[in-house]
Design a protein around this motif. Structure first.
Motif, PDB file in Angstrom:
ATOM      1  N   SER A  34       0.830  -1.202   0.000  1.00 52.86           N
ATOM      2  CA  SER A  34       0.000   0.000   0.000  1.00 52.86           C
ATOM      3  C   SER A  34       0.869   1.258   0.000  1.00 52.86           C
ATOM      4  N   HIS A  35       1.936   1.238   0.795  1.00 55.06           N
ATOM      5  CA  HIS A  35       2.851   2.384   0.842  1.00 55.06           C
ATOM      6  C   HIS A  35       3.532   2.585  -0.507  1.00 55.06           C
ATOM      7  N   VAL A  36       3.896   1.490  -1.173  1.00 62.31           N
ATOM      8  CA  VAL A  36       4.532   1.586  -2.487  1.00 62.31           C
ATOM      9  C   VAL A  36       3.559   2.204  -3.497  1.00 62.31           C
ATOM     10  N   ALA A  37       2.304   1.788  -3.446  1.00 64.53           N
ATOM     11  CA  ALA A  37       1.294   2.343  -4.348  1.00 64.53           C
ATOM     12  C   ALA A  37       1.170   3.853  -4.150  1.00 64.53           C
ATOM     13  N   GLN A  38       1.209   4.297  -2.920  1.00 63.75           N
ATOM     14  CA  GLN A  38       1.123   5.729  -2.641  1.00 63.75           C
ATOM     15  C   GLN A  38       2.326   6.479  -3.210  1.00 63.75           C
ATOM     16  N   GLU A  39       3.511   5.851  -3.142  1.00 64.42           N
ATOM     17  CA  GLU A  39       4.718   6.474  -3.676  1.00 64.42           C
ATOM     18  C   GLU A  39       4.633   6.597  -5.203  1.00 64.42           C
ATOM     19  N   ILE A  40       4.087   5.580  -5.850  1.00 65.43           N
ATOM     20  CA  ILE A  40       3.940   5.596  -7.313  1.00 65.43           C
ATOM     21  C   ILE A  40       3.028   6.744  -7.740  1.00 65.43           C
ATOM     22  N   ILE A  41       1.916   6.892  -7.029  1.00 67.78           N
ATOM     23  CA  ILE A  41       0.955   7.948  -7.347  1.00 67.78           C
ATOM     24  C   ILE A  41       1.558   9.325  -7.079  1.00 67.78           C
ATOM     25  N   LYS A  42       2.294   9.436  -5.993  1.00 69.28           N
ATOM     26  CA  LYS A  42       2.921  10.716  -5.649  1.00 69.28           C
ATOM     27  C   LYS A  42       3.913  11.144  -6.721  1.00 69.28           C
ATOM     28  N   LYS A  43       4.641  10.180  -7.295  1.00 69.74           N
ATOM     29  CA  LYS A  43       5.633  10.491  -8.331  1.00 69.74           C
ATOM     30  C   LYS A  43       4.974  10.717  -9.694  1.00 69.74           C
ATOM     31  N   LYS A  44       3.675  10.382  -9.796  1.00 70.17           N
ATOM     32  CA  LYS A  44       2.933  10.470 -11.057  1.00 70.17           C
ATOM     33  C   LYS A  44       3.573   9.597 -12.130  1.00 70.17           C
ATOM     34  N   ALA A  45       3.966   8.397 -11.711  1.00 71.09           N
ATOM     35  CA  ALA A  45       4.616   7.460 -12.619  1.00 71.09           C
ATOM     36  C   ALA A  45       3.609   6.839 -13.582  1.00 71.09           C
ATOM     37  N   ASP A 140      -5.161 -14.175 -26.045  1.00 72.15           N
ATOM     38  CA  ASP A 140      -5.999 -13.186 -25.380  1.00 72.15           C
ATOM     39  C   ASP A 140      -6.430 -12.080 -26.344  1.00 72.15           C
ATOM     40  N   PRO A 141      -7.548 -11.440 -26.079  1.00 73.99           N
ATOM     41  CA  PRO A 141      -8.006 -10.345 -26.943  1.00 73.99           C
ATOM     42  C   PRO A 141      -7.082  -9.135 -26.832  1.00 73.99           C
ATOM     43  N   PRO A 142      -7.064  -8.270 -27.845  1.00 75.93           N
ATOM     44  CA  PRO A 142      -6.230  -7.062 -27.827  1.00 75.93           C
ATOM     45  C   PRO A 142      -6.591  -6.149 -26.656  1.00 75.93           C
ATOM     46  N   VAL A 143      -5.615  -5.374 -26.209  1.00 77.84           N
ATOM     47  CA  VAL A 143      -5.820  -4.446 -25.095  1.00 77.84           C
ATOM     48  C   VAL A 143      -5.392  -3.049 -25.525  1.00 77.84           C
ATOM     49  N   SER A 144      -5.859  -2.063 -24.808  1.00 74.24           N
ATOM     50  CA  SER A 144      -5.456  -0.677 -25.049  1.00 74.24           C
ATOM     51  C   SER A 144      -5.393   0.037 -23.713  1.00 74.24           C
ATOM     52  N   ILE A 145      -4.838   1.243 -23.697  1.00 76.11           N
ATOM     53  CA  ILE A 145      -4.713   1.995 -22.454  1.00 76.11           C
ATOM     54  C   ILE A 145      -5.282   3.397 -22.636  1.00 76.11           C
ATOM     55  N   THR A 146      -5.469   4.084 -21.508  1.00 74.43           N
ATOM     56  CA  THR A 146      -5.916   5.476 -21.522  1.00 74.43           C
ATOM     57  C   THR A 146      -4.840   6.324 -20.840  1.00 74.43           C
ATOM     58  N   GLU A 147      -5.087   7.611 -20.757  1.00 71.55           N
ATOM     59  CA  GLU A 147      -4.122   8.504 -20.103  1.00 71.55           C
ATOM     60  C   GLU A 147      -3.958   8.178 -18.622  1.00 71.55           C
ATOM     61  N   ASP A 148      -4.978   7.560 -18.031  1.00 74.38           N
ATOM     62  CA  ASP A 148      -4.931   7.244 -16.600  1.00 74.38           C
ATOM     63  C   ASP A 148      -4.372   5.853 -16.316  1.00 74.38           C
ATOM     64  N   THR A 149      -4.019   5.103 -17.349  1.00 75.95           N
ATOM     65  CA  THR A 149      -3.527   3.743 -17.152  1.00 75.95           C
ATOM     66  C   THR A 149      -2.076   3.752 -16.679  1.00 75.95           C
ATOM     67  N   ILE A 150      -1.802   2.949 -15.673  1.00 75.42           N
ATOM     68  CA  ILE A 150      -0.425   2.718 -15.218  1.00 75.42           C
ATOM     69  C   ILE A 150      -0.009   1.338 -15.705  1.00 75.42           C
ATOM     70  N   PHE A 173       8.911   4.188 -12.437  1.00 71.31           N
ATOM     71  CA  PHE A 173       9.080   3.916 -11.010  1.00 71.31           C
ATOM     72  C   PHE A 173       9.618   2.493 -10.909  1.00 71.31           C
ATOM     73  N   LYS A 174      10.855   2.353 -10.437  1.00 71.37           N
ATOM     74  CA  LYS A 174      11.522   1.059 -10.416  1.00 71.37           C
ATOM     75  C   LYS A 174      11.472   0.427  -9.021  1.00 71.37           C
ATOM     76  N   ILE A 175      11.135  -0.857  -9.003  1.00 75.37           N
ATOM     77  CA  ILE A 175      11.036  -1.595  -7.738  1.00 75.37           C
ATOM     78  C   ILE A 175      11.913  -2.842  -7.819  1.00 75.37           C
ATOM     79  N   PHE A 176      12.703  -3.064  -6.788  1.00 78.04           N
ATOM     80  CA  PHE A 176      13.500  -4.283  -6.703  1.00 78.04           C
ATOM     81  C   PHE A 176      12.939  -5.160  -5.585  1.00 78.04           C
TER      82      PHE A 176
END
Length: 311
Positions: A34-45, A140-150, A173-176
């Motif tokens: 959960s903390h990692v998710a918050q960091e990703i959003i904060k960085k706007k990754a 699998d069927p084709p996929v697409s993304i939007t501006e809000d997709t991470i 945003f890199k995670i090891f």
């Protein structure tokens, strides 16, 4: 959680209190995600790149992290680098001679093209690698993304910019991931991280790829050498290191891995190593897998994970 030593865990098992520890351990791991998710959003990754050595739990960690982001209102797309292995026929040599730990084994041209197409708003049919046949398949069927997709990309080489050279570094945003076991056997002896990962791999590969135990053990040095060359040189570039070990897990793994290790015969080159691991498990009390929740990272290895059909 006041369980620094193996004897503390064994006592919880004896006192029939291990289920409480498992629940607390799983909650702690989810809190860290959960903390990692918050960091990703904060960085706007826009791109989350998740790497780690073999059997560090990349697949489950990525899927659980995706849920954390979705719970915060973000759309996600998961991409596994393992699905971009080149077809075995492209190597023009026997499968057993192919170094699957090398980044050149990945079809980077295809990955790069599909990422560009996705960012451009195009629909893309992602591959799925068939390890038994050694080929990429498109089911699998084709996929697409939007501006809000991470986009979450997980794989051995994910934090190596050579894998994603065309992506904006500012949006990465890199995670090891690494299973840094917090539990010690006693004040002077620790639980080997490499042994923990090897046990995870033995159980998983036997279950999902029908790999002989002796083969997994014999190939382990190749795997570790590949990690030294392909992962660790890039760790200093990551935004976050996430510990993916669970303090109780060896007791559960013991139930699955011991029968497999006992199947290694004396004429096998892996026999000595198999016996060493068996002896190292002597002090661990077995823990029933019934207590392990279906969304646990441990389920990636022992089976019955809720994420096996989650994409």
């Amino acid at each position: 959680m006041e369980v620094p030593f193996l004897s503390d865990v064994n006592k919880l098992i004896s006192d029939l209190k291990i289920e409480d520890m498992i629940k607390a351990t799983e909650t702690d791991f989810n809190n860290r995600l959960s903390h990692v998710a918050q960091e990703i959003i904060k960085k706007k990754a826009k791109y989350v790149l998740i790497a780690g050595p073999s059997s560090s739990g990349k697949t489950t960690s990525t899927k659980k992290l995706a849920l954390q982001l979705r719970s915060r209102g973000y759309d996600t797309l998961l991409i596994s680098a393992d699905n971009y292995f080149k077809d075995v026929a492209e190597h023009k040599k026997p499968k057993e001679e192919i170094d699957f730990e090398a980044i050149d084994c990945l079809d980077l041209k295809l990955l790069g093209k599909q990422l560009k197409d996705l960012v451009a708003g195009k629909k893309v049919q992602l591959p799925e690698y068939n390890f038994a046949l050694g080929v990429k398949e498109y089911n699998d069927p084709p996929v697409s993304i939007t501006e809000d997709t991470i986009i979450l990309i997980e794989g051995l080489h994910a934090i190596n910019d050579k894998m994603t050279p065309d992506l904006d570094p500012a949006k990465k945003f890199k995670i090891f991931l690494s299973p840094l076991m917090p539990l010690n056997i006693d004040k002077h002896n620790y639980i080997s991280i490499n042994d923990l990962r090897l046990m995870r791999r033995i159980v998983r590969d036997n279950r999902t790829r029908a790999t002989d135990v002796g083969q997994t053990i014999s190939y382990w040095n190749v795997v570790r050498n590949g990690e030294e060359k392909n992962i660790y040189p890039f760790v200093n570039s990551v935004d976050r290191v996430l510990n993916t070990s669970l303090a109780y897990e060896v007791g559960v793994l013991k139930v699955f891995v011991e029968p497999l290790l006992y199947s290694v015969t004396e004429d096998s080159l892996a026999y000595t190593e198999a016996r060493r691991i068996i002896e190292s498990l002597d002090e661990f009390y077995p823990i029933p897998s019934d207590y392990v929740p279906d969304d646990s990272i441990l389920r990636e290895f022992i089976g019955k994970s809720i994420f096996e059909s989650y994409k």
